[in-house]
Design a protein around this motif. Structure first.
Motif, PDB file in Angstrom:
ATOM      1  N   ASN A   1       1.939  -7.900   1.562  1.00 28.97           N
ATOM      2  CA  ASN A   1       1.447  -6.617   2.064  1.00 28.97           C
ATOM      3  C   ASN A   1       1.747  -6.483   3.550  1.00 28.97           C
TER       4      ASN A   1
ATOM      5  N   ILE B   1       1.366  -3.853   6.928  1.00 28.55           N
ATOM      6  CA  ILE B   1       0.626  -2.737   7.498  1.00 28.55           C
ATOM      7  C   ILE B   1       1.118  -2.564   8.930  1.00 28.55           C
TER       8      ILE B   1
ATOM      9  N   SER C   1       0.239  -0.825   9.040  1.00 31.46           N
ATOM     10  CA  SER C   1       1.308   0.006   8.416  1.00 31.46           C
ATOM     11  C   SER C   1       2.573  -0.692   7.940  1.00 31.46           C
ATOM     12  N   ALA C   2       3.575   0.050   7.275  1.00 33.32           N
ATOM     13  CA  ALA C   2       4.728  -0.655   6.710  1.00 33.32           C
ATOM     14  C   ALA C   2       6.075  -0.118   7.127  1.00 33.32           C
TER      15      ALA C   2
ATOM     16  N   ASN D   1       1.222   1.705   4.991  1.00 36.08           N
ATOM     17  CA  ASN D   1       1.110   0.387   4.367  1.00 36.08           C
ATOM     18  C   ASN D   1       1.670   0.481   2.960  1.00 36.08           C
TER      19      ASN D   1
END
Length: 504
Positions: free
Chosen positions: A104, A106, A23-24, A69
């Protein structure tokens, strides 16, 4: 021979943190303006709950799950097959690659508040929260997937930079004591002090991956430089090279040490605090601001797993694997095992014990609300997470209504993690002193195929002393309005009658 049990042992740590690292940014934006729910005070210590006393229902005060994410969705990876594979699901590496961002992130979060208490004392409000929290993050560069997808054909005679790997996981307990005060009729300020008790931590402090390919293509050199810091019960087995250098041969997680004593008797202490303010600009407009989790944890009894190595890949020797009757015959599996052992020997981790400090992700909230009428208001909340020198912003617009005194609802729209299809909602219902609430920033996550963000918070409270003097004033004001309206109608009627008499 060094075996690659290291990666499996470290995966146990990931399993400790909800088994799936994806996830983000953690979201709570819809809850921020649901101020009839006492847990909104966790997002701004200046928000004073409506009731004189609230008690989070034991063991069920608040349960929060979050996934996000900033790049891809399930549909970007998994597709319906075609042709011979039409009845199957297939991995679409091209679609996955095209959906990625340059970097990226996450993440997953799990927050469990098992005790909450709030008490009003005139213009002040005191709160106490006890929580267990888990925060996990995985980061990677698009260049890594590009290299795996396209190979090294475009890098003959040069080095492909695969970027860095980001792997982090933190579990800790928190005891938070807060106080807020109404300084003036318009301004309320609040502060919350948090004692932190670290359970376990793992994070990449340094990471670099690259691959060099010679012009002729007969040499591929893999290089990896990693520094991982870990604080958790481990059993590390070391061996010594002929040159006298120690290296890690095996790592195991001591499951027996992950018991009640470890979780409550941790040697990893920390401190953080929250600041908040609310300002009522006029009868309809209110502004909000808060900063959360300023601080961190000092981790003791730690390990530094360090690696800086290269491996020259020149292929495997299959020359003796063609004829099984050859006395020098070697099975292909044996050749591959020798090859992987050679790679493992090159990429050995070395440990250095010590202590380190790690800051919590800091969150900054700014918001405002506008009262449309006595039952409904609209608002906006921006949230910016500051972590490892990077800013992760989000914006939420919401409409909040109290249909009846003991039932309220909210709907919201959020822009977060490069995603613009996040529609959230929240409800809170009260029967006597018992309140139950549920809130999510993205109801569309019920279709996981297209979701980049998904979260859900649920809890129950016992609330006492919820009637306010201002409510009596509101009743009086309504009565005055009705009397005024009635008098106006009488005056208008008399004016019409007088006008009629004059005309006659």
């Amino acid at each position: 021979m060094y075996k690659t049990r290291l990666k499996y042992s470290l995966l146990l740590f990931v399993g400790l943190f909800m088994s799936n690292l994806l996830s983000a940014q953690k979201m709570n934006n819809t809850l921020y303006l649901m101020q009839n729910v006492p847990q909104s005070n966790q997002l701004n210590p200046a928000i004073q709950p409506e009731c004189k006393v609230f008690l989070g229902f034991p063991g069920m005060s608040s349960i929060y799950l979050n996934y996000a994410n900033n790049g891809f969705t399930y549909n970007d990876i998994i597709k319906d097959g075609t042709g011979l594979q039409k009845d199957s699901l297939v991995v679409d590496i091209n679609s996955f690659h095209d959906a990625l961002q340059s970097t990226n992130t996450i993440t997953n979060q799990f927050d469990y508040t098992f005790f909450s208490l709030g008490i009003r004392a005139k213009k002040m409000f005191f709160t106490l929260d006890m929580s267990s929290k888990v925060d996990t993050r995985l980061g990677f560069d698009k260049g890594l997937v590009s290299f795996l997808k396209n190979g090294n054909a475009n890098y003959m005679g040069r080095t492909a930079d695969l970027g860095a790997l980001g792997l982090e996981g933190t579990a800790y307990h928190e005891v938070a004591l807060g106080v807020s005060k109404q300084v003036t009729e318009k301004l309320t300020v609040g502060v919350k002090a948090k004692m932190l008790f670290g359970v376990a931590n793992m994070h990449m402090d340094e990471s670099d991956l690259s691959v060099y390919t010679s012009e002729s293509g007969d040499l591929v050199r893999l290089h990896s430089k990693q520094l991982m810091k870990v604080s958790m019960p481990l059993d590390i087995t070391e061996k010594t090279d002929p040159d006298g250098t120690n290296y890690i041969d095996d790592i195991d997680v001591l499951d027996d040490d992950l018991d009640g004593t470890f979780f409550s008797g941790t040697n990893n202490k920390g401190f953080a605090f929250d600041l908040g303010a609310t300002y009522q600009f006029d009868e309809k407009t209110t502004f909000y601001a808060s900063i959360l989790d300023i601080g961190g944890i000092k981790w003791n009894d730690t390990y530094e797993l360090y690696q800086d190595a290269s491996f020259d890949w020149q292929g495997g020797d299959w020359s003796q694997s063609g004829n099984s009757k050859d006395p020098n015959y070697r099975e292909i599996g044996d050749v591959m095992e020798d090859l992987t052992d050679s790679i493992a020997d090159a990429f050995r981790f070395r440990d250095n014990a010590g202590s380190y400090s790690k800051a919590l992700p800091t969150k900054v909230y700014l918001g405002g609300s506008y009262k449309l009428n006595e039952r409904m208001n609209v608002g906006a909340v921006s949230r910016t997470e500051i972590y490892n020198g990077k800013l992760r912003p989000s914006l939420t617009l919401s409409a909040n209504t109290r249909v009846i005194r003991n039932f309220s609802a909210s709907v919201s729209y959020s822009m977060v993690n490069n995603s613009y299809n996040n529609v959230g909602a929240g409800i809170a219902a009260k029967l006597g002193p018992f309140q139950i609430y549920a809130v999510s920033d993205n109801l569309l996550a019920m279709n996981p195929n297209t979701a980049q963000t998904a979260n859900f918070r649920f809890g129950m409270n016992l609330m006492f002393g919820c009637r306010k003097k201002s409510q009596k004033k509101d009743v009086c004001k309504i009565q005055e309005d009705l009397i005024y309206e009635h008098m106006q109608k009488l005056n208008e009627k008399k004016a019409k009658e007088k006008k009629k008499e004059l005309e006659e």
